[in-house]
Design an enzyme around this catalytic site. Structure first.
Site, PDB file in Angstrom:
ATOM      1  N   HIS A  52       8.469 -24.643 -57.060  1.00 34.64           N
ATOM      2  CA  HIS A  52       8.705 -23.440 -56.277  1.00 34.64           C
ATOM      3  C   HIS A  52       8.212 -22.221 -57.062  1.00 34.64           C
ATOM      4  CE1 HIS A  52      12.611 -23.636 -58.623  1.00 34.64           C
ATOM      5  NE2 HIS A  52      12.266 -22.372 -58.821  1.00 34.64           N
TER       6      HIS A  52
HETATM    7  P1  TYD Z   1      16.649 -25.674 -57.459  1.00 30.68           P
HETATM    8  O1  TYD Z   1      16.387 -24.272 -57.868  1.00 30.68           O
HETATM    9  O2  TYD Z   1      15.992 -26.170 -56.209  1.00 30.68           O
HETATM   10  O3  TYD Z   1      16.285 -26.647 -58.656  1.00 30.68           O
HETATM   11  P2  TYD Z   1      14.857 -27.106 -59.172  1.00 30.68           P
HETATM   12  O4  TYD Z   1      13.847 -26.192 -58.564  1.00 30.68           O
HETATM   13  O5  TYD Z   1      14.931 -27.006 -60.651  1.00 30.68           O
HETATM   14  O6  TYD Z   1      14.662 -28.525 -58.752  1.00 30.68           O
HETATM   15  O7  TYD Z   1      18.223 -25.873 -57.362  1.00 30.68           O
HETATM   16  C1  TYD Z   1      18.809 -27.119 -57.038  1.00 30.68           C
HETATM   17  C2  TYD Z   1      20.061 -26.857 -56.226  1.00 30.68           C
HETATM   18  O8  TYD Z   1      20.994 -26.088 -56.982  1.00 30.68           O
HETATM   19  C3  TYD Z   1      19.802 -26.107 -54.956  1.00 30.68           C
HETATM   20  O9  TYD Z   1      20.615 -26.675 -53.948  1.00 30.68           O
HETATM   21  C4  TYD Z   1      20.290 -24.702 -55.219  1.00 30.68           C
HETATM   22  C5  TYD Z   1      21.327 -24.884 -56.295  1.00 30.68           C
HETATM   23  N1  TYD Z   1      21.368 -23.752 -57.257  1.00 30.68           N
HETATM   24  C6  TYD Z   1      22.399 -22.837 -57.183  1.00 30.68           C
HETATM   25  O10 TYD Z   1      23.295 -22.931 -56.335  1.00 30.68           O
HETATM   26  N2  TYD Z   1      22.435 -21.816 -58.087  1.00 30.68           N
HETATM   27  C7  TYD Z   1      21.467 -21.682 -59.038  1.00 30.68           C
HETATM   28  O11 TYD Z   1      21.531 -20.733 -59.854  1.00 30.68           O
HETATM   29  C8  TYD Z   1      20.378 -22.622 -59.080  1.00 30.68           C
HETATM   30  C9  TYD Z   1      19.275 -22.484 -60.097  1.00 30.68           C
HETATM   31  C10 TYD Z   1      20.371 -23.642 -58.162  1.00 30.68           C
END
Ligand code: TYD
Length: 134
Positions: A52
């Site tokens: 992302h």
């Molecule tokens: P995501 O940012 O999609 O992780 P990555 O890109 O590293 O795979 O986050 C995974 C899940 O965690 C998503 O459902 C959102 C949640 N999340 C939060 O609630 N708060 C946060 O600060 C972060 C980073 C993620």
């Protein structure tokens, strides 16, 4: 010359005979006020994360244990860096596509961010990202 996508910052070290102590503070290694901290740990073998970009968010990533490989892409160029030290922070400004690969089983990736979690700040579709980046 184009600016590098990978911006590594030296983190001051205050370790001594007892062990390590690393400091990221405003005006030192940190260029922004931190409003959120999260860490990625216990990553299963073969898993990659990220995939992302953020519209506004600034982040400072430190691999405080083990190693990961962070790949940054601006729509044209891709640069990759292995993070394996508490003494280096990777600054990721807004608008960069990031992927995180090659997590070691013991890795702990700590991320300091300048804003609270906001799903509307994410771009999760790579094709849309590339279109916007043009
Ligand atoms: P995501 O940012 O999609 O992780 P990555 O890109 O590293 O795979 O986050 C995974 C899940 O965690 C998503 O459902 C959102 C949640 N999340 C939060 O609630 N708060 C946060 O600060 C972060 C980073 C993620």
């Amino acid at each position: 010359m184009t600016a590098p996508l990978v911006q590594l910052v030296d983190i001051p070290q205050h370790g001594d005979a007892r062990g390590g102590l690393s400091v990221a503070e405003l005006g030192g290694a940190l260029p922004f006020l931190v409003r959120r901290v999260y860490w990625i740990h216990g990553t299963k073998p073969g898993v990659s994360r990220g995939f992302h970009a953020h519209k506004e968010l600034r982040q400072f990533c430190v691999c405080v244990a083990g190693s990961v490989r962070m790949s940054l892409f601006d729509g044209r160029r891709e640069e990759s860096v292995v993070l394996d030290s508490s003494a280096k922070g990777l600054l990721i400004g807004p608008g960069l596509w990031r992927e995180i690969h090659d997590f070691s089983s013991d890795s702990v990736l700590m991320v300091l961010a300048d804003a609270e979690y906001d799903e509307s700040d994410y771009i999760r579709d790579r094709e849309q990202y590339i279109r916007n980046a043009r």
